[in-house]
Design a protein around this motif. Structure first.
Motif, PDB file in Angstrom:
ATOM      1  N   LEU A 141       0.826  -1.216   0.000  1.00  0.00           N
ATOM      2  CA  LEU A 141       0.000   0.000   0.000  1.00  0.00           C
ATOM      3  C   LEU A 141       0.856   1.260   0.000  1.00  0.00           C
ATOM      4  O   LEU A 141       0.529   2.244  -0.667  1.00  0.00           O
ATOM      5  N   ILE A 142       1.976   1.233   0.762  1.00  0.00           N
ATOM      6  CA  ILE A 142       2.834   2.416   0.824  1.00  0.00           C
ATOM      7  C   ILE A 142       3.452   2.694  -0.555  1.00  0.00           C
ATOM      8  O   ILE A 142       3.540   3.842  -0.994  1.00  0.00           O
ATOM      9  N   ASN A 143       3.864   1.626  -1.262  1.00  0.00           N
ATOM     10  CA  ASN A 143       4.424   1.813  -2.601  1.00  0.00           C
ATOM     11  C   ASN A 143       3.434   2.513  -3.521  1.00  0.00           C
ATOM     12  O   ASN A 143       3.815   3.363  -4.322  1.00  0.00           O
ATOM     13  N   VAL A 144       2.165   2.155  -3.401  1.00  0.00           N
ATOM     14  CA  VAL A 144       1.148   2.779  -4.248  1.00  0.00           C
ATOM     15  C   VAL A 144       0.924   4.237  -3.830  1.00  0.00           C
ATOM     16  O   VAL A 144       0.867   5.139  -4.656  1.00  0.00           O
ATOM     17  N   THR A 145       0.837   4.456  -2.498  1.00  0.00           N
ATOM     18  CA  THR A 145       0.593   5.821  -2.001  1.00  0.00           C
ATOM     19  C   THR A 145       1.703   6.765  -2.424  1.00  0.00           C
ATOM     20  O   THR A 145       1.448   7.916  -2.764  1.00  0.00           O
ATOM     21  N   LYS A 146       2.948   6.274  -2.370  1.00  0.00           N
ATOM     22  CA  LYS A 146       4.071   7.144  -2.690  1.00  0.00           C
ATOM     23  C   LYS A 146       4.341   7.222  -4.188  1.00  0.00           C
ATOM     24  O   LYS A 146       5.282   7.867  -4.610  1.00  0.00           O
ATOM     25  N   ASN A 147       3.562   6.503  -4.975  1.00  0.00           N
ATOM     26  CA  ASN A 147       3.699   6.543  -6.425  1.00  0.00           C
ATOM     27  C   ASN A 147       5.062   6.079  -6.922  1.00  0.00           C
ATOM     28  O   ASN A 147       5.638   6.683  -7.836  1.00  0.00           O
ATOM     29  N   TYR A 148       5.610   5.053  -6.312  1.00  0.00           N
ATOM     30  CA  TYR A 148       6.917   4.545  -6.714  1.00  0.00           C
ATOM     31  C   TYR A 148       6.838   3.822  -8.057  1.00  0.00           C
ATOM     32  O   TYR A 148       5.835   3.181  -8.373  1.00  0.00           O
ATOM     33  N   SER A 149       7.931   3.931  -8.845  1.00  0.00           N
ATOM     34  CA  SER A 149       8.027   3.137 -10.066  1.00  0.00           C
ATOM     35  C   SER A 149       8.360   1.697  -9.675  1.00  0.00           C
ATOM     36  O   SER A 149       8.587   1.392  -8.500  1.00  0.00           O
ATOM     37  N   LEU A 150       8.398   0.799 -10.671  1.00  0.00           N
ATOM     38  CA  LEU A 150       8.649  -0.609 -10.361  1.00  0.00           C
ATOM     39  C   LEU A 150      10.004  -0.782  -9.680  1.00  0.00           C
ATOM     40  O   LEU A 150      10.128  -1.481  -8.673  1.00  0.00           O
ATOM     41  N   SER A 183       9.851   0.529  -6.177  1.00  0.00           N
ATOM     42  CA  SER A 183       9.081  -0.368  -5.319  1.00  0.00           C
ATOM     43  C   SER A 183       9.929  -1.550  -4.893  1.00  0.00           C
ATOM     44  O   SER A 183       9.917  -1.954  -3.726  1.00  0.00           O
ATOM     45  N   ILE A 184      10.673  -2.113  -5.867  1.00  0.00           N
ATOM     46  CA  ILE A 184      11.516  -3.266  -5.534  1.00  0.00           C
ATOM     47  C   ILE A 184      12.595  -2.841  -4.551  1.00  0.00           C
ATOM     48  O   ILE A 184      12.858  -3.540  -3.564  1.00  0.00           O
ATOM     49  N   ALA A 185      13.199  -1.659  -4.792  1.00  0.00           N
ATOM     50  CA  ALA A 185      14.220  -1.159  -3.866  1.00  0.00           C
ATOM     51  C   ALA A 185      13.627  -0.989  -2.475  1.00  0.00           C
ATOM     52  O   ALA A 185      14.226  -1.390  -1.467  1.00  0.00           O
ATOM     53  N   ASN A 186      12.423  -0.423  -2.402  1.00  0.00           N
ATOM     54  CA  ASN A 186      11.784  -0.213  -1.107  1.00  0.00           C
ATOM     55  C   ASN A 186      11.529  -1.540  -0.404  1.00  0.00           C
ATOM     56  O   ASN A 186      11.761  -1.675   0.800  1.00  0.00           O
ATOM     57  N   SER A 187      11.083  -2.553  -1.165  1.00  0.00           N
ATOM     58  CA  SER A 187      10.779  -3.822  -0.505  1.00  0.00           C
ATOM     59  C   SER A 187      12.063  -4.516  -0.061  1.00  0.00           C
ATOM     60  O   SER A 187      12.089  -5.143   1.002  1.00  0.00           O
ATOM     61  N   ILE A 188      13.168  -4.375  -0.843  1.00  0.00           N
ATOM     62  CA  ILE A 188      14.429  -4.987  -0.411  1.00  0.00           C
ATOM     63  C   ILE A 188      14.940  -4.284   0.846  1.00  0.00           C
ATOM     64  O   ILE A 188      15.318  -4.934   1.827  1.00  0.00           O
ATOM     65  N   GLY A 189      14.911  -2.947   0.823  1.00  0.00           N
ATOM     66  CA  GLY A 189      15.362  -2.205   1.995  1.00  0.00           C
ATOM     67  C   GLY A 189      14.540  -2.531   3.224  1.00  0.00           C
ATOM     68  O   GLY A 189      15.071  -2.740   4.319  1.00  0.00           O
ATOM     69  N   THR A 190      13.207  -2.608   3.022  1.00  0.00           N
ATOM     70  CA  THR A 190      12.337  -2.923   4.149  1.00  0.00           C
ATOM     71  C   THR A 190      12.634  -4.293   4.723  1.00  0.00           C
ATOM     72  O   THR A 190      12.689  -4.468   5.943  1.00  0.00           O
TER      73      THR A 190
END
Lengths: 191, 200
Positions: A121-130, A133-140
């Motif tokens: 949901l956060i990836n969608v809210t922040k309007n991340y590109s693919l 989004s992948i970077a965010n999920s790896i970091g998380t």
């Protein structure tokens, strides 16, 4: 810090999923009693989080946006994640029995782990590109792994310490988590 | 006794303090009393709705797929709540952020569906949901009152503690959430242990 590296760094340290955003706390408190379980859980969470991020990105931009159904995101994402976890479990059981044995018990719990749905949901809210989004999920997932592994080491030692009976198990664990969170606050000035 | 279904969720089986469910929102949405009450209201609405629907359709759901069915019911209700909050209380909706959609994966809602609503009639399920909702809101209120009072000297936005008191900002920050919750849990454990010693 808009770069991909910036997203990873901030997801691990500054807005750590557990210690700053409070997502995935149930598993953080529930399976951190010993190192081995904590490791199994964090491996399972990292694996599913990456797959779920890619899947939810695809579903959102391929299915919901073209038909103007964005308001259904919560419903669609949770179904996608539940189906994904089921598939991963079936696939692992058949082709990677050793891994399934190590990770298997944690997989059903992951459907209701709020970290997975939260990141989607956060990836969608922040309007991340693919890529973002992948970077965010790896970091998380790195942040999650770091927090839960450190926490499990501390808790293994806490078991042997003396303390008032009312502080045992959960209260002292929460206060420990608070100190870990203070440590991470020192990172919040870095931009 | 139907009245027992209502009262058990408030103290005896309090979802947060006794069952230790739903910990994520209880830390994230308690930085102010307003947020905590808003979260409690949204949560109670979803819980009542899901208990009603699930107790109505409990005989129609095949056993193998009951969890996915519950999730669909809960997710639909959460979507309704999201839209209502976005329309009427946009400020609160923005403050609660991702935690409104995350009611879907709140273990209490699914837990009550699985443990109560699928075995009991509509009236009992409604009372159970109201009791659990009040119990959870009460728990959030207790944590949020401590945090808002110590962190900013205010309650519901009104100044309570005046000049000589310096607000400790840390109680509004994530670290303060953990430490407040730890102390409140220790207090609950102390009272329970003392109660057990008296009775035993």
């Amino acid at each position: 810090m808009d770069s991909t590296f910036g997203i990873i760094f901030s997801a691990v340290f500054i807005s750590n999923i557990i210690l700053a955003q409070f997502l995935g706390l149930c598993s953080f408190l529930g399976v951190s009693k010993n190192f081995k379980n904590a490791f199994g859980m964090s491996a399972a969470v990292s694996f599913v989080m990456l797959l779920a991020t890619i899947l939810c990105y695809g579903v959102y931009h391929g299915l919901l946006v073209p038909y103007h159904l964005e308001y259904l995101q919560t419903l669609v994402f949770i179904l996608a994640i539940a189906a994904l976890v089921q598939l991963v479990e079936m696939f692992m059981k058949k082709s990677m029995p050793a891994l399934h044995k190590a990770m298997g018990v944690y997989l059903p719990l992951i459907t209701t782990n709020c970290a997975i749905l939260g990141i989607a949901l956060i990836n969608v809210t922040k309007n991340y590109s693919l890529i973002d989004s992948i970077a965010n999920s790896i970091g998380t997932s790195l942040g999650y792994t770091m927090a839960i592994l450190l926490f499990s080491c501390i808790r293994e030692r806490l078991d042997e310490d003396q303390m008032p009976p009312c502080m045992r198990v959960l209260p002292i664990a929460l206060i420990t988590a608070s100190f870990m969170s203070i440590a991470l606050m020192g990172m919040s000035g870095i931009h | 006794m139907l009245i027992n279904e209502l009262t058990k969720g408030i103290i005896k089986d309090n979802p947060l303090f006794v069952q230790l469910l739903g910990t994520c929102p209880s830390l994230a949405t308690t930085s102010s009393l307003t947020n905590a009450l808003g979260m409690g209201a949204a949560f109670t609405f979803v819980l009542i709705g899901s208990n009603i629907v699930i107790s109505l359709i409990r005989k129609l759901i095949p056993d193998q797929v009951h969890i996915p069915c519950y999730i669909v019911v809960i997710a639909s209700l959460v979507t309704v709540v999201e839209m209502i909050m976005n329309a009427y209380v946009p400020a609160l909706y923005a403050a609660l952020g991702v935690f409104v959609p995350l009611i879907v994966v709140n273990c209490i809602v699914l837990g009550r569906a699985e443990a109560f609503a699928c075995k009991n009639g509509v009236v009992a399920s409604i009372l159970d949901a109201i009791g659990m909702g009040i119990g959870y809101t009460l728990a959030l209120t207790i944590i949020a009152s401590f945090r808002e009072l110590l962190g900013s000297g205010k309650l519901l936005g009104h100044q309570i503690l005046g000049a000589p008191f310096t607000p400790a900002l840390i109680f509004i920050l994530p670290a303060g959430a953990f430490i407040t919750m730890g102390c409140v849990f220790a207090m609950v454990a102390y009272l329970r242990q003392r109660g057990a010693a008296h009775n035993g």
